[in-house]
Design a protein around this motif. Structure first.
Motif, PDB file in Angstrom:
ATOM      1  N   MET A   1       0.849  -1.181   0.000  1.00  0.00           N
ATOM      2  CA  MET A   1       0.000   0.000   0.000  1.00  0.00           C
ATOM      3  C   MET A   1       0.893   1.241   0.000  1.00  0.00           C
ATOM      4  N   THR A   2       0.663   2.120  -0.948  1.00  0.00           N
ATOM      5  CA  THR A   2       1.422   3.364  -1.028  1.00  0.00           C
ATOM      6  C   THR A   2       0.603   4.479  -0.403  1.00  0.00           C
ATOM      7  N   TRP A  11      -6.399   0.202  10.455  1.00  0.00           N
ATOM      8  CA  TRP A  11      -7.584  -0.643  10.462  1.00  0.00           C
ATOM      9  C   TRP A  11      -8.033  -0.788  11.909  1.00  0.00           C
ATOM     10  N   ALA A  12      -9.339  -0.795  12.126  1.00  0.00           N
ATOM     11  CA  ALA A  12      -9.851  -1.029  13.475  1.00  0.00           C
ATOM     12  C   ALA A  12     -11.259  -1.592  13.405  1.00  0.00           C
ATOM     13  N   ALA A  67     -11.980   7.155   4.325  1.00  0.00           N
ATOM     14  CA  ALA A  67     -12.343   5.972   5.104  1.00  0.00           C
ATOM     15  C   ALA A  67     -13.135   5.000   4.238  1.00  0.00           C
ATOM     16  N   ILE A  68     -13.088   3.731   4.627  1.00  0.00           N
ATOM     17  CA  ILE A  68     -13.962   2.698   4.073  1.00  0.00           C
ATOM     18  C   ILE A  68     -14.405   1.803   5.220  1.00  0.00           C
ATOM     19  N   ARG A  69     -15.449   1.025   4.952  1.00  0.00           N
ATOM     20  CA  ARG A  69     -15.792  -0.022   5.901  1.00  0.00           C
ATOM     21  C   ARG A  69     -15.857  -1.343   5.142  1.00  0.00           C
ATOM     22  N   LEU A  70     -15.512  -2.406   5.869  1.00  0.00           N
ATOM     23  CA  LEU A  70     -15.398  -3.736   5.274  1.00  0.00           C
ATOM     24  C   LEU A  70     -16.170  -4.733   6.114  1.00  0.00           C
ATOM     25  N   PHE A  71     -16.957  -5.542   5.422  1.00  0.00           N
ATOM     26  CA  PHE A  71     -17.673  -6.644   6.064  1.00  0.00           C
ATOM     27  C   PHE A  71     -17.152  -7.951   5.473  1.00  0.00           C
ATOM     28  N   ALA A 102      -6.179  -1.500   0.124  1.00  0.00           N
ATOM     29  CA  ALA A 102      -6.113  -1.934   1.516  1.00  0.00           C
ATOM     30  C   ALA A 102      -7.332  -2.785   1.862  1.00  0.00           C
ATOM     31  N   GLY A 103      -8.503  -2.383   1.373  1.00  0.00           N
ATOM     32  CA  GLY A 103      -9.722  -3.149   1.622  1.00  0.00           C
ATOM     33  C   GLY A 103      -9.683  -4.525   0.986  1.00  0.00           C
TER      34      GLY A 103
END
Length: 154
Positions: A1-2, A11-12, A67-71, A102-103
């Motif tokens: 990841m750059t 990440w959290a 930001a993003i969110r991941l499930f 990253a996701g």
């Protein structure tokens, strides 16, 4: 990841976000999705506590830039990336690609071999295709904005 030198990323899980993280995340999503894009929808949908969150901040100002969110663990072991948001002043810097890569990496680490779904704003179809996603629906309106469903994997 750059990542640009002046940015930090983390990440959290929701319960590990600080109160300031949650405040800044909701504030950024409101500023972009509700106010800038004039889309009246319920951003606080009860799903944030079930997601992993990736936050990028300016190192000096501590301002949330994106930001993003991941499930993960969806039907058939699939994953979903959503609420992809970038502050206006950070657009064009490559953060969107950085966040999505990253996701993708996180989804594959948590659920090896998973398919990854996104509900994309239609004007970003070419961007998501450049990340290996393919279009799996026709254009439809969601919260007054043209969207398409896209899938990576399989």
């Amino acid at each position: 990841m750059t990542l640009p030198e002046n940015m930090t990323a983390k990440w959290a899980a929701f319960e590990n976000l600080s109160p300031w993280d949650v405040h800044d995340l909701l504030q950024l999503r409101q500023a972009i999705f509700v106010l800038e894009q004039t889309s009246l929808y319920a951003d606080i949908d009860g799903k944030d506590p079930l997601a992993w969150h990736f936050l990028i901040r300016n190192r000096e100002t501590r301002v949330l830039a994106g930001a993003i969110r991941l499930f993960t663990g969806l039907e058939n072991g699939d994953a979903r990336i959503g609420r992809v948001v970038i502050a206006r002043e950070s657009r064009g810097s490559g953060l969107g690609r950085t966040m999505m890569l990253a996701g993708i990496d996180k989804a594959e680490a948590l659920a090896p071999g998973c398919r990854i779904h996104v509900t994309a704003q239609a004007h970003l179809e070419k961007f998501y295709k450049s990340l290996g996603f393919r279009t799996v629906s026709k254009i439809y309106l969601e919260d007054g904005i043209p969207h398409i469903d896209m899938l990576r994997g399989d």
